[in-house]
Design a protein around this motif. Structure first.
Motif, short mmCIF file in Angstrom:
data_model
loop_
_atom_site.label_atom_id
_atom_site.label_comp_id
_atom_site.label_asym_id
_atom_site.label_seq_id
_atom_site.Cartn_x
_atom_site.Cartn_y
_atom_site.Cartn_z
N MET A 165 23.91 -27.32 -8.81
CA MET A 165 24.92 -27.77 -7.86
C MET A 165 26.04 -28.54 -8.56
SD MET A 165 22.43 -29.07 -4.77
CE MET A 165 23.81 -29.50 -3.72
N LEU A 166 25.91 -28.66 -9.91
CA LEU A 166 26.88 -29.46 -10.66
C LEU A 166 27.76 -28.62 -11.57
CD1 LEU A 166 24.44 -32.34 -11.70
CD2 LEU A 166 26.08 -32.35 -9.81
N GLY A 167 27.54 -27.32 -11.63
CA GLY A 167 28.34 -26.47 -12.51
C GLY A 167 27.51 -25.32 -13.03
N ASP A 168 28.02 -24.68 -14.08
CA ASP A 168 27.37 -23.48 -14.63
C ASP A 168 26.38 -23.80 -15.75
OD1 ASP A 168 28.87 -21.87 -12.92
OD2 ASP A 168 30.53 -21.75 -14.37
N TYR A 169 26.33 -25.04 -16.18
CA TYR A 169 25.51 -25.38 -17.34
C TYR A 169 24.53 -26.51 -17.01
CZ TYR A 169 29.19 -22.69 -19.59
OH TYR A 169 30.09 -21.70 -19.91
N VAL A 170 23.53 -26.64 -17.88
CA VAL A 170 22.48 -27.64 -17.69
C VAL A 170 23.05 -29.04 -17.91
CG1 VAL A 170 20.36 -28.58 -18.71
CG2 VAL A 170 20.55 -26.13 -18.26
N THR A 171 22.65 -29.94 -17.03
CA THR A 171 22.98 -31.36 -17.17
C THR A 171 21.70 -32.18 -17.07
OG1 THR A 171 23.38 -31.58 -14.79
CG2 THR A 171 25.29 -31.05 -16.19
N VAL A 172 21.80 -33.46 -17.40
CA VAL A 172 20.64 -34.35 -17.30
C VAL A 172 21.05 -35.66 -16.66
CG1 VAL A 172 19.42 -33.39 -19.30
CG2 VAL A 172 21.00 -35.31 -19.62
N SER A 173 20.08 -36.30 -16.02
CA SER A 173 20.24 -37.66 -15.52
C SER A 173 19.46 -38.58 -16.44
CB SER A 173 19.72 -37.77 -14.09
OG SER A 173 20.43 -36.89 -13.24
N GLN A 174 19.99 -39.79 -16.69
CA GLN A 174 19.38 -40.68 -17.68
C GLN A 174 19.24 -42.10 -17.15
OE1 GLN A 174 21.01 -40.04 -21.82
NE2 GLN A 174 22.60 -38.91 -20.70
N LEU B 5 15.62 -53.55 -28.79
CA LEU B 5 14.93 -52.26 -28.66
C LEU B 5 15.31 -51.65 -27.31
CD1 LEU B 5 12.74 -50.14 -29.43
CD2 LEU B 5 11.07 -51.65 -28.31
N SER B 6 15.76 -50.42 -27.35
CA SER B 6 16.15 -49.73 -26.12
C SER B 6 15.43 -48.39 -26.02
CB SER B 6 17.67 -49.48 -26.09
OG SER B 6 18.38 -50.69 -26.11
N ILE B 7 15.29 -47.92 -24.79
CA ILE B 7 14.73 -46.58 -24.57
C ILE B 7 15.60 -45.85 -23.55
CG2 ILE B 7 12.37 -47.32 -25.08
CD1 ILE B 7 11.79 -46.95 -22.07
N ILE B 8 15.54 -44.52 -23.62
CA ILE B 8 16.23 -43.67 -22.64
C ILE B 8 15.22 -42.69 -22.07
CG2 ILE B 8 18.04 -41.96 -22.29
CD1 ILE B 8 19.54 -43.13 -24.65
N LEU B 9 15.14 -42.64 -20.76
CA LEU B 9 14.40 -41.58 -20.08
C LEU B 9 15.42 -40.64 -19.47
CD1 LEU B 9 11.43 -43.32 -18.18
CD2 LEU B 9 11.38 -42.08 -20.35
N LEU B 10 15.20 -39.34 -19.61
CA LEU B 10 16.15 -38.38 -19.05
C LEU B 10 15.42 -37.19 -18.47
CD1 LEU B 10 16.83 -35.81 -21.38
CD2 LEU B 10 17.34 -37.92 -22.61
N ASP B 11 16.04 -36.59 -17.49
CA ASP B 11 15.40 -35.51 -16.73
C ASP B 11 16.42 -34.40 -16.50
OD1 ASP B 11 12.81 -35.08 -14.86
OD2 ASP B 11 14.58 -34.27 -13.85
N VAL B 12 16.02 -33.14 -16.67
CA VAL B 12 16.92 -32.01 -16.46
C VAL B 12 17.22 -31.88 -14.97
CG1 VAL B 12 17.24 -29.53 -16.74
CG2 VAL B 12 16.01 -30.84 -18.49
N ASP B 13 18.48 -31.81 -14.65
CA ASP B 13 18.88 -31.71 -13.24
C ASP B 13 18.59 -30.31 -12.69
OD1 ASP B 13 19.90 -34.32 -13.24
OD2 ASP B 13 21.83 -33.64 -14.04
N PHE B 14 17.95 -30.25 -11.53
CA PHE B 14 17.66 -29.00 -10.83
C PHE B 14 16.91 -28.00 -11.71
CE2 PHE B 14 21.74 -30.62 -9.07
CZ PHE B 14 21.27 -30.99 -7.81
#
Length: 381
Positions: free
Chosen positions: A332-341, A246-255
């Motif tokens: 600060m990472l580009g023109d589009y939305v990214t996430v950290s996980q 069983l695995s889980i992923i937590l992710l958050d929208v950068d900036f």
């Protein structure tokens, strides 16, 4: 959770089916009771017009069919009976009754010498009971009601015309009056029946909406935190029983705060909605669950998934966001939305809080390393 409530037409069909199954039961009971009453009334007469043998010959088909219906309806659940078979049984039972009525009339009118119109009285009494019995049994279906009622009324009218040919008006008037009464009553009862089912359908839809409000995030249409916690607890118990990973992923929208500040909260909401669509497409297996964990933070439960499988899902999320090209002019990472996980694999000795804490640590490690990436690891207490 996503089960769709039944429509009005589906509920109408279901309730009609259940009603007809119950009708078989009480119509069969009434048939047995009526046959017993006729038998006792005949045997208690001082002068028997019918012999015991004649009466048994007349009653046996109806009795056997009634008992067969009782056995079938009591042995199986109503949902297991087909509508066509239920309707066919009721009509076969009626045919048996018509056989009894006509046979009883023919024998009594032939043998009865002392009492004028005694056979007519017997026919009228039995037919009147049967007319209303089958009318009530089949009132949700007007066509079938007419098929059952008209032959019985016709038998009553014809026997009266034979017995009292000099006064045909009463026989025809009785036929018409009973026919109109039954049709009118059927219309009124059917309206009540349909209104009751409509109210039931509306209640089910309302309950579904309440349930959805309790389990679904209103903005993203993903599961909410409450539902996520409930499902995670259940999946941990399942993995404890089966030993499956069983695995889980937590992710958050950068900036994300910068996105809100630069474009406004409306665009921030649209960003979360589109991210929710990406996550829903990635978590596509029946038991996968994507949820809005809080604010701009999301979580995914991946049953029966080891760390390599979860790493593959995290990479799919990154690629999906790149394809979605959600604008973020102040990132600060580009023109589009990214996430950290943060990707974490559950271990048998850990509870839900410890698994979430492990994924959270990995998430913040991704943030500290520059964002737009994921870190994977085995959960530790």
């Amino acid at each position: 959770m996503n089960s769709k409530p039944k429509s009005f037409d589906e509920l109408l069909t279901q309730e009609t089916h259940l009603y007809l199954c119950r009708s078989v039961k009480w119509t069969a009971y009434l048939s047995v009771f009526l046959l017993v009453a006729i038998f006792l009334a005949t045997m208690l007469q001082k002068h028997h017009v019918l012999t015991l043998q004649d009466l048994l010959v007349l009653q046996m088909p109806t009795l056997c069919i009634a008992l067969f219906g009782l056995a079938g309806i009591l042995y199986r659940q109503p949902e297991q009976h087909r509508m066509g078979l239920v309707l066919a049984y009721l009509l076969v039972l009626e045919v048996a009754w018509i056989y009894f009525v006509i046979g009883h009339y023919w024998l009594t009118s032939t043998l009865s010498i002392q009492w004028e119109y005694s056979s007519l009285a017997a026919v009228d009494s039995v037919v009147d009971v049967l007319v209303f019995t089958f009318a009530i049994s089949l009132y949700p279906l007007r066509g079938w009601l007419l098929v059952s009622v008209v032959p019985l009324l016709t038998v009553s009218m014809v026997t009266r015309l034979i017995e009292i040919p000099e006064n045909p008006i009463f026989a025809v008037t009785k036929f018409i009056c009973l026919f109109v009464i039954i049709l009118t009553g059927q219309k009124v009862l059917l309206q009540w029946f349909r209104k009751a089912i409509l109210r039931n359908a509306e209640k089910l839809q309302l309950l579904q909406q309440f349930k959805r409000m309790a389990l679904i995030d209103g903005l993203t249409d993903l599961s909410n935190r409450r539902h996520f916690d409930e499902v995670l607890a259940l999946e941990i118990k399942a993995s404890e029983r089966t030993g499956d990973p069983l695995s889980i992923i937590l992710l958050d929208v950068d900036f994300f705060k910068r996105l809100n500040d630069s474009l406004g909260h409306g665009e921030g909401d649209r960003c979360l909605i589109r991210l929710g669509e990406v996550l829903r497409g990635v978590a596509s297996r029946p038991r996968d669950l994507a949820a809005r964990y809080g604010g701009e933070e999301f979580a995914i439960i991946l049953p029966d998934t080891d760390l390599d499988g979860a790493r593959h899902i995290a990479e799919q999320i990154r690629n999906g966001l790149k394809s979605a090209e959600i604008p973020h002019p102040d990132s600060m990472l580009g023109d589009y939305v990214t996430v950290s996980q943060g990707v974490s694999l559950w271990q048998p000795w850990l509870d839900a809080n410890e698994l979430l804490a492990s994924a959270d640590r990995l998430l913040y490690l991704s943030k500290s390393q520059g964002r737009d990436r994921f870190n994977c690891g085995v959960a530790k207490a």
